[in-house]
Structure formats: structure tokens, C-alpha cells
Write an enzyme that holds these catalytic residues in place. Sequence first.
Site, PDB file in Angstrom:
ATOM      1  N   GLU A  83      -5.633  -3.652   5.617  1.00  0.00           N
ATOM      2  CA  GLU A  83      -5.384  -4.117   4.247  1.00  0.00           C
ATOM      3  C   GLU A  83      -4.878  -5.562   4.236  1.00  0.00           C
ATOM      4  O   GLU A  83      -4.383  -6.025   3.213  1.00  0.00           O
ATOM      5  CB  GLU A  83      -4.380  -3.209   3.529  1.00  0.00           C
ATOM      6  CG  GLU A  83      -4.740  -1.738   3.483  1.00  0.00           C
ATOM      7  CD  GLU A  83      -6.003  -1.417   2.681  1.00  0.00           C
ATOM      8  OE1 GLU A  83      -6.648  -2.346   2.159  1.00  0.00           O
ATOM      9  OE2 GLU A  83      -6.337  -0.225   2.599  1.00  0.00           O
ATOM     10  N   HIS A 104       2.708  -1.666   1.115  1.00  0.00           N
ATOM     11  CA  HIS A 104       1.793  -0.613   0.703  1.00  0.00           C
ATOM     12  C   HIS A 104       2.224   0.693   1.368  1.00  0.00           C
ATOM     13  O   HIS A 104       2.439   0.731   2.580  1.00  0.00           O
ATOM     14  CB  HIS A 104       0.363  -0.965   1.116  1.00  0.00           C
ATOM     15  CG  HIS A 104      -0.612   0.159   0.991  1.00  0.00           C
ATOM     16  ND1 HIS A 104      -0.835   0.838  -0.190  1.00  0.00           N
ATOM     17  CD2 HIS A 104      -1.428   0.748   1.903  1.00  0.00           C
ATOM     18  CE1 HIS A 104      -1.740   1.777   0.008  1.00  0.00           C
ATOM     19  NE2 HIS A 104      -2.123   1.752   1.265  1.00  0.00           N
ATOM     20  N   HIS A 151       2.124   5.374   0.934  1.00  0.00           N
ATOM     21  CA  HIS A 151       1.401   6.539   0.415  1.00  0.00           C
ATOM     22  C   HIS A 151       2.388   7.590  -0.104  1.00  0.00           C
ATOM     23  O   HIS A 151       2.422   8.713   0.410  1.00  0.00           O
ATOM     24  CB  HIS A 151       0.540   7.169   1.519  1.00  0.00           C
ATOM     25  CG  HIS A 151      -0.569   6.312   2.042  1.00  0.00           C
ATOM     26  ND1 HIS A 151      -1.331   6.650   3.141  1.00  0.00           N
ATOM     27  CD2 HIS A 151      -1.075   5.138   1.602  1.00  0.00           C
ATOM     28  CE1 HIS A 151      -2.246   5.721   3.371  1.00  0.00           C
ATOM     29  NE2 HIS A 151      -2.105   4.777   2.461  1.00  0.00           N
ATOM     30  N   GLU A 165      16.645   4.151 -15.499  1.00  0.00           N
ATOM     31  CA  GLU A 165      16.712   2.828 -14.851  1.00  0.00           C
ATOM     32  C   GLU A 165      15.344   2.140 -14.785  1.00  0.00           C
ATOM     33  O   GLU A 165      15.275   0.926 -14.534  1.00  0.00           O
ATOM     34  CB  GLU A 165      17.252   2.973 -13.424  1.00  0.00           C
ATOM     35  CG  GLU A 165      18.713   3.365 -13.344  1.00  0.00           C
ATOM     36  CD  GLU A 165      19.639   2.243 -13.819  1.00  0.00           C
ATOM     37  OE1 GLU A 165      19.364   1.082 -13.486  1.00  0.00           O
ATOM     38  OE2 GLU A 165      20.607   2.538 -14.532  1.00  0.00           O
ATOM     39  N   HIS A 208      -4.581   7.185  -3.694  1.00  0.00           N
ATOM     40  CA  HIS A 208      -4.329   6.509  -2.414  1.00  0.00           C
ATOM     41  C   HIS A 208      -2.855   6.125  -2.222  1.00  0.00           C
ATOM     42  O   HIS A 208      -2.256   6.505  -1.221  1.00  0.00           O
ATOM     43  CB  HIS A 208      -5.243   5.272  -2.319  1.00  0.00           C
ATOM     44  CG  HIS A 208      -5.139   4.548  -1.015  1.00  0.00           C
ATOM     45  ND1 HIS A 208      -6.196   3.861  -0.454  1.00  0.00           N
ATOM     46  CD2 HIS A 208      -4.108   4.382  -0.153  1.00  0.00           C
ATOM     47  CE1 HIS A 208      -5.818   3.335   0.703  1.00  0.00           C
ATOM     48  NE2 HIS A 208      -4.551   3.623   0.898  1.00  0.00           N
TER      49      HIS A 208
HETATM   50  P1  13P Z   1      -3.905   0.346   8.472  1.00  0.00           P
HETATM   51  O1  13P Z   1      -3.523   1.287   9.599  1.00  0.00           O
HETATM   52  O2  13P Z   1      -5.123  -0.478   8.828  1.00  0.00           O
HETATM   53  O3  13P Z   1      -2.741  -0.497   8.044  1.00  0.00           O
HETATM   54  O4  13P Z   1      -4.362   1.233   7.234  1.00  0.00           O
HETATM   55  C1  13P Z   1      -3.496   2.146   6.655  1.00  0.00           C
HETATM   56  C2  13P Z   1      -3.695   2.282   5.187  1.00  0.00           C
HETATM   57  O5  13P Z   1      -2.805   2.745   4.492  1.00  0.00           O
HETATM   58  C3  13P Z   1      -4.975   1.851   4.571  1.00  0.00           C
HETATM   59  O6  13P Z   1      -4.880   1.782   3.188  1.00  0.00           O
HETATM   60 ZN    ZN Z   2      -3.293   3.070   2.400  1.00  0.00          ZN
END
Ligand code: 13P
Ligand code: ZN
Length: 276
Positions: A116, A140, A142, A170, A211
Amino acid sequence: MMTDLSIVKRYIRMANDGWLQGWHERNGGNLTYRLTKEEVAEMRPFFDARPREWVSMGVTGANLAGEYFLATGSGKFFRNVEIDPEDSICVVEINDRGDSYRIVWGLVNGGRPTSEFPSHFMNHSVRVAATGGACRVIYHAHPANIIAMTFVLPLTDRDFTRALWKSATECPVVFPGGVGVVPWMVPGGADIALATCEKMKEYDAAVWAHHGLFASGPDFDITFGLMHTIEKAAQIWVLQKSTGLPELQTIQDDELRAIARDFNVELREEFLDERG
Ligand code: 13P
Ligand code: ZN
């Protein structure tokens, strides 16, 4: 040693905090930090004698030419960052056109920065412009609850922002500008990078349908805190819906306005219904 530097220690701590929250199954998620000139100067003695090859990113961020970033490696596990940083993370240098990077430290067993990286890089470019240079962190992750919400709410900025603002008092104070929503797209390329940056021109966080979440900020505390606050609100939203009971009360739009007034923040007015 590189890993004795305060900035590297704080970066590793943030990665591990995300792991401990359960937001980074396997290699899920990625973290980049734009280094200050002083931090680069401190690091330089530890850089590899010979940097690796330049790699084209497929996107250009002219305002980031010559910058350096700490980045997690593609396929690397957040779980391992703390115990083996040299294998899991890297420092990359951006070329003078702002379209390629090369690794100058880390990933000692090979590899490349996160898949990413184009998204992170373009988000940095947009957020640096939007914040007058203050933004340094793109994160980023998940987190399960915000992802769960993307199956049942319309994928609009307004619907997500309202649901989150009303889930925890909040929230309007922490992200008065709201959150953007990017529809499902193939991860890891220029297309999702460009779609995300369209949102990041206006918001400091963007949801990726089915995602995860992107968050940005000036430092690790604020960026981690933003991710944490959004995911906590999402968890409350999901728990609340999961009771199956009818909602008897919630925070009203005029009450959101009252929070904004007292906490001196400006809410995105188009996300609120008419005054009652
Ligand atoms: P990477 O291992 O390449 O960072 O990918 C993980 C991910 O969350 C892709 O969206
Ligand atoms: Zn991801």
C-alpha cells in the site's frame, strides 16, 4: 543503533499497540511516518553503505521529493515488528521527482515496503498539502467493527460519519470533519491510492469497504487515537445493532451542534439534518 533512536522506538511502539488491539491479523495493515530533517540526520550514520535500487511507484507526489519515510514491509507481520524490527520495517528515500523510492535501511532479509505504499505516499502528499506540512503519519489497519459496518450501511461519507458521531459523544470532537468512504476496490495499487486521496483531501480518515481504515495525523498519538476512537465508536454501533432491540434514543443533531459549540470545533454542517 538505529533502533535506539527515539523516533524508531515510538514507531515500533505504535505498530505493537495496533497488534495488541487485534487490528493486524497476519500481515494486515501498514504504517508510514514522514521523517523530519533532524531525524534523518540522526539516522544517516546507520543507513546502508549502498542504498538499494530505485523503484517506480506508479504515482507522483512532487511535494514529497527528497523526503524519507519509515515504512512497514510488505507481507511483514505487525506481531513481529517489536521483536525483529530490522526484518520487518525499513527507511525509504524518495527521489527528486517524487515518483520513486529506494530502501536505505532495514528489511535486512529482503523485501519491499508495504504494497500500500502508493496509497500511503499519495495520502501523505494530499495531507501534507491540506495541513500545511503538519501531517506525518499514515496508518492503515483492519479493525473488525468498522469493516462490519461496511456490509450494512450505505457506503456514503454522510451515513458513516453520522453513525459514528452518534455512537460515542467524543467522536464529533475527535473528528469534526467526519470520515470518507471508499467503495470496495482491489488493494495495493495506484487506483485505490487515487480514490483514497480524493477522500483525504477533505477528511483525515477514510474507510475502505470490506477491508479497513486509513487514518492520518501529525504524530503517533493523534493518529493512533483517531483509529482507536473510530473503531471504538464502530464497536458500540455494532453492539447496539446486535442487541436486536429498537433504538429508543440517540444523540440528536442539535445535541451534536451543542457539543461542537462547547468544544470549539466546526462540524461538517452538510452531514447534519436541519435544526430542530
Ligand atoms: P502489506 O503486507 O503489503 O502491507 O499489505 C497488507 C494490507 O493490509 C494490504 O491492504
Ligand atoms: Zn489492508
